[in-house]
Design a protein around this motif. Structure first.
Motif, PDB file in Angstrom:
ATOM      1  N   THR A  63       0.823  -1.311  -0.063  1.00 40.94           N
ATOM      2  CA  THR A  63       0.053  -0.077  -0.055  1.00 40.94           C
ATOM      3  C   THR A  63       0.940   1.315  -0.113  1.00 40.94           C
ATOM      4  O   THR A  63       0.593   2.234  -0.937  1.00 40.94           O
ATOM      5  CB  THR A  63      -0.998   0.048   1.252  1.00 40.94           C
ATOM      6  OG1 THR A  63      -1.910  -1.224   1.036  1.00 40.94           O
ATOM      7  CG2 THR A  63      -1.771   1.375   1.489  1.00 40.94           C
TER       8      THR A  63
ATOM      9  N   TYR B  25       2.625   2.008  -3.450  1.00 42.43           N
ATOM     10  CA  TYR B  25       1.953   2.327  -4.502  1.00 42.43           C
ATOM     11  C   TYR B  25       1.572   3.854  -4.128  1.00 42.43           C
ATOM     12  O   TYR B  25       1.232   4.601  -5.012  1.00 42.43           O
ATOM     13  CB  TYR B  25       0.822   1.566  -4.731  1.00 42.43           C
ATOM     14  CG  TYR B  25       1.139   0.484  -5.645  1.00 42.43           C
ATOM     15  CD1 TYR B  25       1.545   0.472  -6.839  1.00 42.43           C
ATOM     16  CD2 TYR B  25       1.361  -0.845  -4.827  1.00 42.43           C
ATOM     17  CE1 TYR B  25       2.054  -0.547  -7.597  1.00 42.43           C
ATOM     18  CE2 TYR B  25       1.757  -1.943  -5.694  1.00 42.43           C
ATOM     19  CZ  TYR B  25       2.051  -1.777  -6.970  1.00 42.43           C
ATOM     20  OH  TYR B  25       2.504  -2.852  -7.559  1.00 42.43           O
TER      21      TYR B  25
ATOM     22  N   ASP C 202      -7.640  -1.889  -3.166  1.00 38.78           N
ATOM     23  CA  ASP C 202      -6.892  -0.719  -3.896  1.00 38.78           C
ATOM     24  C   ASP C 202      -7.292   0.810  -3.817  1.00 38.78           C
ATOM     25  O   ASP C 202      -6.397   1.850  -3.737  1.00 38.78           O
ATOM     26  CB  ASP C 202      -6.873  -0.753  -5.550  1.00 38.78           C
ATOM     27  CG  ASP C 202      -8.106  -0.914  -6.070  1.00 38.78           C
ATOM     28  OD1 ASP C 202      -9.036  -1.085  -5.419  1.00 38.78           O
ATOM     29  OD2 ASP C 202      -8.419  -0.477  -7.354  1.00 38.78           O
TER      30      ASP C 202
ATOM     31  N   ARG D 292      -5.638   0.629 -11.475  1.00 38.65           N
ATOM     32  CA  ARG D 292      -6.265  -0.701 -10.732  1.00 38.65           C
ATOM     33  C   ARG D 292      -5.506  -1.817 -11.283  1.00 38.65           C
ATOM     34  O   ARG D 292      -5.029  -2.867 -10.407  1.00 38.65           O
ATOM     35  CB  ARG D 292      -7.609  -0.866 -10.681  1.00 38.65           C
ATOM     36  CG  ARG D 292      -8.219  -2.191 -10.607  1.00 38.65           C
ATOM     37  CD  ARG D 292      -9.604  -2.143 -10.286  1.00 38.65           C
ATOM     38  NE  ARG D 292      -9.740  -1.853  -8.972  1.00 38.65           N
ATOM     39  CZ  ARG D 292     -11.171  -2.268  -8.186  1.00 38.65           C
ATOM     40  NH1 ARG D 292     -12.057  -2.294  -9.199  1.00 38.65           N
ATOM     41  NH2 ARG D 292     -11.201  -1.619  -7.329  1.00 38.65           N
TER      42      ARG D 292
ATOM     43  N   VAL E 199      -1.854  -1.870  -9.248  1.00 42.30           N
ATOM     44  CA  VAL E 199      -1.926  -1.913  -7.786  1.00 42.30           C
ATOM     45  C   VAL E 199      -2.754  -3.231  -7.315  1.00 42.30           C
ATOM     46  O   VAL E 199      -2.287  -3.691  -6.388  1.00 42.30           O
ATOM     47  CB  VAL E 199      -2.862  -0.697  -7.287  1.00 42.30           C
ATOM     48  CG1 VAL E 199      -2.950  -0.985  -5.748  1.00 42.30           C
ATOM     49  CG2 VAL E 199      -2.110   0.673  -7.773  1.00 42.30           C
ATOM     50  N   LEU E 200      -3.997  -3.436  -7.984  1.00 42.69           N
ATOM     51  CA  LEU E 200      -4.636  -4.664  -7.676  1.00 42.69           C
ATOM     52  C   LEU E 200      -3.972  -6.017  -7.687  1.00 42.69           C
ATOM     53  O   LEU E 200      -3.903  -6.996  -6.805  1.00 42.69           O
ATOM     54  CB  LEU E 200      -6.102  -4.564  -8.171  1.00 42.69           C
ATOM     55  CG  LEU E 200      -7.213  -5.550  -7.392  1.00 42.69           C
ATOM     56  CD1 LEU E 200      -7.273  -5.169  -5.847  1.00 42.69           C
ATOM     57  CD2 LEU E 200      -8.612  -5.478  -8.078  1.00 42.69           C
TER      58      LEU E 200
END
Length: 1296
Positions: A1166, A1169, A1226, A1281, A1284-1285
């Protein structure tokens, strides 16, 4: 002494001559006679030796002997007061004496005598001067025929003092006669005499006379006469040094036009073969002298032409460009041109660099080049292309030529013959310097593309850069030898100078360097080596036949190493900018060794790994030095020390390759070589030094992984974090630069390292920082204060525990007396305590171990006056104000609109501190604001209606999408309605739906039987087995957890969400969570206190309070059954890994190396990012963090670790949880980015005041609403997304 004798006059002549000689440097710079007079009149003010001159001393004695008696008489008369007293209008006795003396007869007589005598003395000096002049002229007439043309540096420099030849003041009529005598039709003797007279005249008088136009024309004509041209140049040199621009520009243009006419009408053949030009040849020497004077003026005129009208400057520039644009066709009858001679004199084009430096002149130069004289640039480009195309034939000679030019100058004691190859190379160097300076500027780059001969297409700016890189490849500077550090005129040095200049200018680099053809050219030898062959300028060897490759001549083998080093240097500079880094990371237009299209970053990291592993065949044969590997490691480092670069390079596991090479080198450095008898000492010591330097370089590159959260995790996995931190600290204490491309020092890396448990352990022996609760546990967990009976004044704190003991927990007289300034030292300690207590887990640790709140209350109660009767009053001082602030901060829980913190500053007036002073709990009501009201009206029915209407379709795959749309709609329109039971119902339904779907479930199924309503909770079928009720009942909460429960209950009661008897329910919920999560933890083998000893202290194994479980408990209004049910189902979902910190602490679901690292995915994923998106989306905030030495990840893990308690209001905390569960995990990243974006102005302000870290830790996030930024976060989701995801999923050992 009223009269001067003949001896006195003779003495005065000598003394006056000496005075004038002493002042000749000042007089010689005077542009006119009037100015010279002014200089002499003010000599006393400007010359510190004025009163030491014999002439001045003589005059002083004369004045004293003439007026001494008068001055004494006046002084005695005025002090006696006999009718001549000082009047009211006279300030001092001195003024009165001076006035009366100057009005006396003796003074007037003295002045008359002195004037007459000085007139006689000056006339005698002038007569003697004229006699000397006649003698000199006669001597010159005798010697004029015997003069030979000397080298051009002997007497034409404008640096010669014009006072060395005395000035004779001349009349305008005489100048007219001189002008007529200089007519080309006059005999040589007549013109020589005229020039001789002209050289003795002040240039200012000559240039201001009416005959100057005629005189200038005749002087220009005289420049072409070899018998008198030197004399003309002498006059011009003096003119340049003592005249303003409006005059000297006429002289300069005369020289330039004379040269232009000579080259137009007298063709000089360019030498061919082994022939050359001789600087001592009379015609060449004359041209070189004129060129040199012209060039000297070019380099000096930039210092003063801005003070004059632009037309003067433009005339000078245009005349120069016109001359240098003269060019003949390439061929057998090629001519010697002005550009060749100016290159010979100013090989690196210093004149052009100076003209292009200032905007005032650069604008004119570029305008004239574009409109009239583009030929000059075309010729320069043509010369570079010609040199590039002919590199093969001159390769062997280039090094010798460049080295010779580096150490040779034209002169009487130097060589004066230059062959054609040298002239061509000199012209190439000059052209390259001109082009390199030209492309630095926007309008200079607009001159491209340029059409040149023998090329079908015009040459673009990108083509030029490619040509230069190829020149660098073909003529790399040797990496060793005596010329390695001195040969600045080699092609490689010159090209690298241009490339570095381009890299340093962002706009320039984007247009010229950040182009696919340039990157392809830079990577061509690398790709070729990866494929097993060499190409292009590195030897034109194709194929994978290494037997052929190794038959190169030895110099070419040296060239490979140098070429790769310079390539890496250029790539590293490209990678330091945003645009360049993006080009290297994402542009997939290169072909790898395997034939696939990949980006440059992939090629570079593959090549670097092969270098470190020594897997390239050619390197095993050539023994390439580690410097090449280090250079390419530095390129990779410029990429992996950014979040986006780490994403691209992480699959290659470069950290493992570096660590392996470091361990191998470290083992070599530990071996002490056996001395060899007779071996040179320097040679014996060189190899160990090289090994140590290579080891430090590898450590340095490993250390730079800590620049990002994810990189720090990789560094920890190498096992070299302690060595890297030790190395960093050694450089940090010496205040050494991180690298040539890093501007802000080690602050960011220190902060990143200190934010983790393993990092703070490594830092513990070096620096002491408190950056996260896990770091505090490593430094203070289960430790007791020394509390010594006495302390030495010289005893310094050496650890965080000592700091706590000496400055914060000051609970004894011995501690007070050990401080030089108790109030200042303790105030600092309390400020540190205040910052520490902003983190709730840190406060719980300090409170449980040191009982800080009770100590503060005791000190507050003791800080009162002692009246004879009754209660005393509070003593308002810095310490009591700070203690009161801390007590409110730790005693009240809530966001910015839920609690009020007292200020630290006192007010002016009778009541300096009107706020209630805290000396006992509970806090005064002043600090507790009214709780938010929960709306209960029809607006709530919208989400309730949605939940009621979709019971039948809840299991459909489209239900979740409908729910998200409805959630976003209500959040944007009426976010205040998403509170209370409505939000609890929504979250319960969403979690139930997601946990019932095999697609959305991320973690393996689990079954758990608890003691809640005697129910059996089965999660997903076969799981972890049954847990008996007594396991939960036998659990006990630690003191830290008990304090966390108290804070949670206090907050819940304030919000009117909990009953007074909710404590057993919350304790039961926490015990169930501990029991459930403990079954999913692994046995960790680690030196980290937070992973081993904490497990014995906290039965749940997680150091700190479970703030997410407490948040869910409040959301469910204290219903332990609903809370546990939600948490157990939620534990199967991916969001639980990031919203619920204890969920993955030492979890079996993590890879073993990550579980044992002590670095939570909230930090490594987390926070990573957040930094990556912040750099791209809110660059000002990201830059502010970099400049402050603080990192966004540090404040984010504090926010997320305590679920934004004390930073956001309760309603926003609920929206944060709901958004991350409903919209996706995310969104945790996007909410942090949105919060920092919301605080941008405050962050920038506190960056300037240098208290950003304190501000972010102490201050809540005012006015932030999740709903206000939902649209912004949806935009982030669309852009990021997929990255990140997917990475959030990849951090776990098991992923669906």
């Amino acid at each position: 002494m009223s009269q001067f004798s003949t001896e006195d006059e003779a003495q005065l002549q000598c003394l006056l001559r000496e005075l004038l000689k002493s002042a000749k440097d000042r007089i010689s710079g005077a542009p006119s006679v009037e100015c010279a007079e002014e200089i002499l009149l003010h000599l006393e003010e400007t010359d510190k030796n004025f009163h030491n001159y014999e002439f001045v001393k003589y005059l002083r004695e004369y004045v004293e002997s003439s007026l001494g008696a008068v001055i004494e008489e006046q002084t005695e008369s005025l002090t006696r007061g006999d009718g001549h007293a000082v009047g009211s209008g006279q300030d001092t006795l001195v003024h009165a004496v001076t006035k009366n003396t100057r009005e006396s007869t003796q003074y007037k007589q003295m002045m008359q005598t002195l004037k007459q005598t000085m007139m006689v003395v000056v006339e005698s000096l002038i007569n003697k001067f004229e006699e000397d002049q006649q003698k000199k002229e006669e001597m010159h007439r005798k010697s004029q025929r015997e003069q030979s043309s000397s080298h051009y540096i002997d007497n034409c420099s404008d640096s010669d003092s014009s006072f060395n030849q005395s000035y004779a003041f001349i009349k305008h009529e005489q100048l007219q006669v001189i002008a007529e005598k200089l007519d080309p039709s006059r005999p040589l003797e007549v013109r020589w005499d005229a020039l001789q007279s002209l050289c003795y005249a002040p240039p200012s008088d000559v240039l201001s006379c009416e005959s100057w136009t005629v005189l200038r024309r005749n002087l220009s004509a005289a420049l072409s006469d070899p018998d008198i041209s030197d004399k003309v140049l002498c006059f011009f040199a003096k003119t340049f040094s003592s005249s303003p621009l409006n005059v000297t520009k006429d002289v300069y243009t005369s020289i330039v036009k004379s040269l232009e006419a000579h080259f137009l009408y007298h063709k000089l053949s360019f030498p061919s073969g082994s022939t050359g030009i001789d600087a001592n040849r009379p015609d060449i020497a004359r041209l070189l002298k004129q060129m040199r004077l012209m060039n000297d003026f070019q380099k000096e005129v930039t210092t003063f032409w801005i003070r004059h009208p632009e037309k003067y400057m433009e005339e000078i520039i245009e005349a120069t460009l016109s001359l240098l644009s003269l060019h003949s066709e390439l061929g057998a009858d090629k001519s010697l041109e002005p550009i060749h001679l100016i290159s010979l004199l100013d090989i690196k084009a210093t004149w052009f660099k100076k003209w292009m430096h200032g905007y005032y002149s650069r604008t004119v130069v570029l305008r004239l080049l574009e409109k009239k004289y583009k030929t000059l640039i075309v010729n320069a480009l043509q010369q570079c292309i010609y040199y590039h195309d002919s590199c093969d034939s001159v390769r062997d000679d280039t090094l010798e030529i460049s080295h010779g030019l580096e150490h040779q100058q034209i002169g009487t004691a130097q060589r004066t013959l230059y062959v054609s190859k040298e002239l061509e190379y000199i012209y190439f160097v000059h052209s390259l310097c001109v082009l390199g300076r030209l492309v630095m500027y926007t309008n200079g780059r607009k001159l491209f593309p340029i059409k040149v001969k023998k090329r079908r297409d015009p040459v673009t700016l990108t083509d030029l850069v490619v040509i230069l890189i190829n020149i660098m490849y073909q003529h790399p500077k040797p990496s060793g030898g005596e010329t390695a550090h001195t040969d600045s005129l080699s092609p490689t040095s010159l090209v690298m100078e241009v490339l570095r200049t381009l890299c340093d200018r962002t706009e320039c680099a984007e247009e010229s360097l950040y182009q696919i053809p340039v990157i392809e050219t830079l990577l061509a030898p690398i790709i070729s080596l990866l494929k097993g062959k060499l190409i292009g300028g590195l030897g034109d060897i194709m194929g994978s036949d290494w037997d052929v490759a190794l038959k190169w001549p030895w110099p070419k083998l040296n060239s490979l190493e140098s070429a790769l080093t310079h390539t890496a240097d250029t790539l590293a500079r490209i990678a330091t900018t945003e645009r360049g880094l993006s080009l290297l990371l994402y542009d997939r237009n290169l072909v790898s060794a395997e034939g696939e299209s990949i980006s440059a970053a992939h090629v570079i990291v593959q090549f670097t790994q092969r270098l470190l592993a020594e897997e390239l065949p050619v390197f095993s044969e050539l023994e390439i030095s580690p410097a090449v590997s280090g250079a390419f490691l530095f390129v990779c480092r410029q990429m992996y020390n950014t979040c986006e670069g780490m994403q691209v390079l992480r699959p290659y596991r470069l950290h493992e390759s570096i660590a392996k090479a470091w361990r191998k080198t470290s083992s070599l450095s530990e071996r002490v070589p056996t001395p060899v008898p007779g071996a040179p000492p320097a040679l014996a010591a060189q190899e160990p030094q090289n090994v140590v330097a290579w080891e430090e370089m590898l450590l340095d590159n490993l250390l730079n992984f800590s620049a990002t959260p994810k990189g720090l995790l990789l560094l920890q996995q190498t096992g070299a974090i302690n060595e890297c931190v030790t190395y960093m600290f050694s450089r940090f204490t010496k205040k050494l630069q991180v690298s040539r491309c890093e501007k802000f020092g080690y602050g960011v890396m220190v902060t990143q390292v200190a934010a983790t448990a393993p990092g703070i352990v490594a830092l513990q022996s070096s620096v002491n920082l408190l950056s996260s609760p896990h770091a505090v546990w490593e430094l203070l967990g289960r430790r007791t204060l020394p509390n010594n009976t006495e302390y030495n004044l010289r005893e310094m704190a050496t650890s965080v525990l000592d700091l706590m003991d000496r400055l914060i927990i000051v609970n004894s007289d011995a501690k007070i007396h050990s401080l030089f300034n108790y109030e200042q030292s303790h105030t600092f300690g309390l400020r540190l305590l205040s910052i520490l207590c902003c983190n709730l887990d840190t406060f719980l640790l300090l409170e449980s171990q040191f009982n800080v709140s009770e100590l503060l209350l005791q000190d507050q109660r003791a800080n009162v006056t002692e009246p004879p009767s009754g209660e005393g009053e509070f003593i308002i001082d810095g310490l009591s104000v700070e203690r009161s602030h801390i007590l409110v901060r730790i005693g009240a829980v809530g966001g910015p609109s839920e609690r009020r913190l007292p200020p630290r500053a006192l007010q002016k007036g009778n009541d300096p501190y009107p706020w209630p002073m805290v000396s006992t709990y509970p806090l005064p009501k002043y600090y507790i604001l009214d709780p938010p009201k929960t709306l209960r009206n029809k607006q709530e029915s919208e989400i309730s209606a949605f939940l009621a209407s979709c019971k039948e379709t809840e299991r459909d795959s489209s239900w979740m999408e409908d729910c998200r749309r409805q959630f976003c709609k209500i959040m944007v329109a009426r976010s205040h309605t998403l509170t209370g039971y409505v939000l609890a119902d929504l979250l319960e339904r969403v979690v139930l739906h997601l946990s019932s779907s095999s697609v959305d479930c991320f973690f393996p199924p689990a079954e758990y039987k608890g003691d809640v309503n005697e129910s059996f909770l089965f999660l997903g079928g076969v799981g972890w087995g049954l847990v008996m009720d007594h396991s939960v009942k036998s659990r006990s909460l630690s003191s830290v957890e008990q304090l966390g429960v108290e804070i949670s209950l206090r907050y819940g009661k304030f919000l009117r969400l909990l009953r007074d008897d909710s404590e057993p329910d919350l304790c039961l919920l926490l015990k169930h969570c501990q029991e459930f999560l403990s079954q999913q933890r692994i046995n960790v083998t680690s030196d980290l206190y937070s992973l081993t000893q904490v497990a014995a202290y906290f039965q749940g194994g997680y150091p700190g309070h479970d703030w997410f479980a407490s948040t869910v408990f409040l959301l469910m209004h204290g219903d332990v059954g609903r809370s546990l049910s939600l948490l157990l189902r939620f534990s199967r979902l991916l969001p639980s890994a990031f919203l619920w910190p204890p969920r993955l602490h030492g979890s079996v679901n993590l890879p073993t190396e990550i579980a044992q690292s002590g670095i939570h995915p909230i930090y490594s994923c987390t926070a990573h990012y957040v930094e990556m998106l912040l750099k791209a989306e809110v660059p000002l905030v990201f830059s502010a963090f970099r400049m402050s030495g603080f990192t966004p990840s540090q404040i984010c893990i504090q926010w997320l670790g305590q679920c934004f308690w004390n930073y956001l209001d309760w309603s926003e905390i609920c929206h944060y949880v709901a958004t991350c569960i409903i919209m996706g995990p995310d969104y945790q990243v996007y909410i942090c980015v949105a919060a920092l974006r919301h605080m941008q102005q405050e962050i920038l302000k506190h960056t300037q005041t240098q208290d950003l870290q304190v501000f972010l830790k102490e201050e809540p996030i005012h006015s932030f609403r999740v709903s206000n930024y939902l649209e912004y976060m949806e935009g982030l989701e669309r852009n990021y997304r997929s990255v990140v995801l997917s990475d959030m999923r990849s951090i776990l050992a098991r992923s669906n």
